[in-house]
Enzyme design. Structure first.
Site, PDB file in Angstrom:
ATOM      1  N   ASP A  16       8.403 -57.327 -56.819  1.00  0.00           N
ATOM      2  CA  ASP A  16       7.017 -57.704 -56.605  1.00  0.00           C
ATOM      3  C   ASP A  16       6.603 -58.469 -57.858  1.00  0.00           C
ATOM      4  O   ASP A  16       7.283 -58.412 -58.893  1.00  0.00           O
ATOM      5  CB  ASP A  16       6.174 -56.437 -56.419  1.00  0.00           C
ATOM      6  CG  ASP A  16       4.693 -56.731 -56.291  1.00  0.00           C
ATOM      7  OD1 ASP A  16       4.331 -57.702 -55.605  1.00  0.00           O
ATOM      8  OD2 ASP A  16       3.901 -55.998 -56.907  1.00  0.00           O
ATOM      9  N   ASP A  18       2.745 -59.230 -59.092  1.00  0.00           N
ATOM     10  CA  ASP A  18       1.539 -58.768 -59.782  1.00  0.00           C
ATOM     11  C   ASP A  18       1.674 -57.309 -60.202  1.00  0.00           C
ATOM     12  O   ASP A  18       1.942 -56.437 -59.375  1.00  0.00           O
ATOM     13  CB  ASP A  18       0.315 -58.940 -58.876  1.00  0.00           C
ATOM     14  CG  ASP A  18       0.005 -60.403 -58.620  1.00  0.00           C
ATOM     15  OD1 ASP A  18      -0.264 -61.115 -59.594  1.00  0.00           O
ATOM     16  OD2 ASP A  18       0.052 -60.836 -57.454  1.00  0.00           O
TER      17      ASP A  18
END
Length: 233
Positions: A16, A18
């Site tokens: 991922d 963020d």
């Protein structure tokens, strides 16, 4: 570091973005609060936890609904993008991110990014980190990718990301690094193992679904998943 279940060997790694690779979560909070200030509302951690990992359009609808704003989701999203243009270029890499990614890349482990951001948002946040993101084989931007039909906790983004490796692995051969509870659920739904790097505010009960929980990326116990250890590097 804590592990809660038997672990299997993997061959590919998906990140991922963020809160995992880029330290954007505090900037998202600032941008959201800047908008809510106009309506004398406060962006709470409880609401933020519900939104982490959502597509931009889903996030906008959730904010408008929860805070009963006199805006359409489209109007809110437009305001949010204006805030992001001002704030997001400031974002920095998360602690340990460069070391771990460089280590995997140097050891020829296929790595990719699966972010709920749109391509526009991705470009905005990564403009000062192009060399770093060039280390990944590919990037999937779930907020604008037509193959990602549903956002996290649905598995779509991770399954799409796995299929785009040059040597597409079976999902169980993928290891996902995530910070959000919804992201962990999405990885599990995809049939993948998941390492969580949670924000300190994430409650213990929201961490329990991860296979392993760590405090920073360069503390990842890669050897438990059959990958070259980063220890001592």
């Amino acid at each position: 570091m804590s592990a809660c279940r038997p672990l299997k060997r993997v061959t590919h790694v998906i990140f991922d973005m963020d809160g995992v690779l880029l330290d954007t979560e505090i900037l998202y909070t600032k941008a959201t609060q800047n908008i809510l200030d106009k309506y004398e509302k406060t962006f709470t951690w409880e609401v933020k936890t519900q939104m982490m990992g959502l597509h931009g359009s889903e996030m906008a609808k959730r904010i408008v609904d929860v805070y009963e704003l006199p805006l359409t989701p489209e109007e809110y999203y437009s305001q949010a993008m204006e805030q992001y243009k001002i704030i997001m270029p400031q974002c920095q890499l998360m602690p340990g991110a460069f070391k771990l990614v460089k280590h995997l890349h140097s050891n020829n482990i296929p790595i990719a990014v699966a972010t709920s951001s749109s391509q526009e948002s991705f470009d905005l946040k990564t403009q000062n980190h192009k060399d770093f993101f060039s280390l990944f084989s590919h990037i999937v931007c779930g907020g604008s990718d037509p193959d990602v039909k549903a956002g996290k906790p649905a598995p779509d983004i991770f399954l799409t990301c796995a299929k785009r490796f040059s040597d597409p692995p079976h999902p169980e051969k993928c290891l996902v690094f995530e910070d959000a509870p919804n992201g962990i659920l999405a990885a599990l739904a995809a049939g993948m193992q998941a390492v969580m790097i949670p924000d300190a505010n994430v409650a213990p009960e929201l961490r329990k679904n991860a296979h392993v929980v760590i405090d920073r990326l360069d503390n990842a116990p890669l050897e438990l998943f059959g990958l070259p250890s980063i220890k001592g590097c």
